[in-house]
Design a protein around this motif. Structure first.
Motif: not given
Length: 244
Positions: A192-209
């Motif tokens: 089973l694969e689990y995920f870790v999302y890291v959101m960094t404050k002050g950085e812009e979303l990537s073009p994809e996001d």
């Protein structure tokens, strides 16, 4: 497992957790700290101030403290949990425990270097009939929580979300310009694969996001008024998804 609720929607119910925590000593959703320690050590410094959301009776806080992370604030909306865990870790100087709702964090702006949640948001969303479309009530709950998380992060701070939700479903919740953060995805687990999302404050979303956000906003604008169905769809058991 004796602690399984009759219905997944009860994972939102504080009474369910209060009753569970009266007898359950410890449970680690998505595995213990050692399973994803290698990922967290790249994101969290030992001197960082850390807020753990929905701490539950997990060993995560204690394991992190033993590893050298000594500035840890834990919150949970179960008073039973907070009382038990506070007593259990009373010898951990620098670690604190508070009963609190993730939608109303009673901390000043920019209080923490890191906000960490492990399966807390999963428990909020697991009662949904379909992962493709989150109900308005749940969407509102998540939005309030994420707004509060962003508010409490210092500039450059990281919101770290550990979850069983893959990017297709979870990024739909996190990719919003108003939260003022970028998103990076990592994973762990065998089988089973689990995920870790890291959101960094002050950085812009990537073009994809950013494109994903625009697409979702367009979908909302184009949606006709819908009549809800009365047909009940079978829900996949939450525990089977996350138990290691």
């Amino acid at each position: 497992m004796d602690y399984l609720p009759d219905d997944n929607s009860r994972y939102k119910d504080v009474d369910y957790w209060d009753e569970r925590y009266k007898t359950e000593q410890c449970y680690d959703w998505l595995g213990g700290f050692s399973k994803f320690q290698h990922l967290l050590e790249k994101q969290i410094k030992k001197e960082d101030s850390i807020l753990i959301l929905g701490c539950g009776n997990s060993s995560l806080s204690g394991d992190m403290y033993s590893t050298g992370y000594h500035s840890i604030t834990n919150i949970d909306y179960s008073s039973v949990c907070i009382s038990t865990m506070s007593a259990r870790h009373s010898d951990c100087q620098g670690m604190s425990w508070h009963q609190m709702d993730v939608r109303q964090l009673s901390f000043p702006d920019a209080s923490f270097d890191v906000v960490l949640e492990k399966a807390t948001l999963d428990a909020i969303t697991v009662g949904e009939k379909s992962p493709w479309e989150v109900s308005p009530d749940t969407a509102c709950f998540i939005h309030k929580a994420l707004t509060e998380i962003s508010r409490c992060l210092k500039p450059g701070g990281r919101f770290i979300s550990v979850t069983f939700a893959d990017p297709f479903f979870r990024k739909r919740l996190y990719a919003r310009t108003e939260y003022n953060w970028s998103i990076k995805k990592y994973s762990y687990g065998e089988g089973l694969e689990y995920f870790v999302y890291v959101m960094t404050k002050g950085e812009e979303l990537s073009p994809e996001d950013a494109a994903l956000e625009r697409k979702l906003l367009e979908e909302i604008k184009s949606q006709p008024t819908r009549v809800s169905t009365t047909q009940h769809e079978d829900e996949e058991d939450f525990i089977s998804n996350i138990d290691l």
